[in-house]
Design an enzyme around this catalytic site. Sequence first.
Site, PDB file in Angstrom:
ATOM      1  N   GLU A 145      -1.690  -1.253  -5.159  1.00  0.00           N
ATOM      2  CA  GLU A 145      -2.918  -0.538  -5.496  1.00  0.00           C
ATOM      3  C   GLU A 145      -2.633   0.444  -6.619  1.00  0.00           C
ATOM      4  O   GLU A 145      -1.605   1.118  -6.629  1.00  0.00           O
ATOM      5  CB  GLU A 145      -3.433   0.210  -4.263  1.00  0.00           C
ATOM      6  N   ASP A 171      -2.333   1.004   7.194  1.00  0.00           N
ATOM      7  CA  ASP A 171      -1.616   0.798   5.931  1.00  0.00           C
ATOM      8  C   ASP A 171      -1.259  -0.681   5.755  1.00  0.00           C
ATOM      9  O   ASP A 171      -1.305  -1.213   4.646  1.00  0.00           O
ATOM     10  CB  ASP A 171      -0.357   1.668   5.885  1.00  0.00           C
ATOM     11  N   ASP A 173       0.874  -1.167   0.000  1.00  0.00           N
ATOM     12  CA  ASP A 173       0.000   0.000   0.000  1.00  0.00           C
ATOM     13  C   ASP A 173       0.917   1.225   0.000  1.00  0.00           C
ATOM     14  O   ASP A 173       1.449   1.614   1.040  1.00  0.00           O
ATOM     15  CB  ASP A 173      -0.907  -0.004   1.224  1.00  0.00           C
TER      16      ASP A 173
END
Length: 164
Positions: free
Chosen positions: A68, A141, A7
């Site tokens: 992502e 996170d 992330d």
Amino acid sequence: MRVLGIDCGTEYTGYGIVDLLDDERLVCVTCGAIKVSPREPMPTRLSRISVGLHELICEHRPDRVAIEDVFYAVNVKSALKLGQVRGVAMLAAATAGLEVAEYSPLSIKSAVVGYGEAEKHQVQQMVTRLLNLDQVPESPDAADALAIAICHLHTAATKERQVG
């Protein structure tokens, strides 16, 4: 299969490594966040993130890396900085000879919660449940990184079933 989910962030880059066992169970190998100071110059931050990811890859030997996709940033400057972190993450994976898969936030939430508009706390709760963790990961996170890894494992398993 072992997947490293990343992330990307300019202060906290979350990571989560998940194994998919032969009996289809998902197991959290490790998770956390690489913290860098916003007061440091960007090249120094990127270097710290790169070194941290390299160490994780060397220690845990994932088969794949999933990150992502950029979807939204407060402003252009934020988007550019996030893009730099994503570039470092991709480079760390590619340098280790690993494939990188990219997923939209909608895909990640759909794979983990079953609903693309799920709230952050819903994702954290499902990650905790799917990985049979004692508690929600301390770092949001890290929870997001675990969700990214789970998304890839679900997606890869579905593709394998369709091909096979």
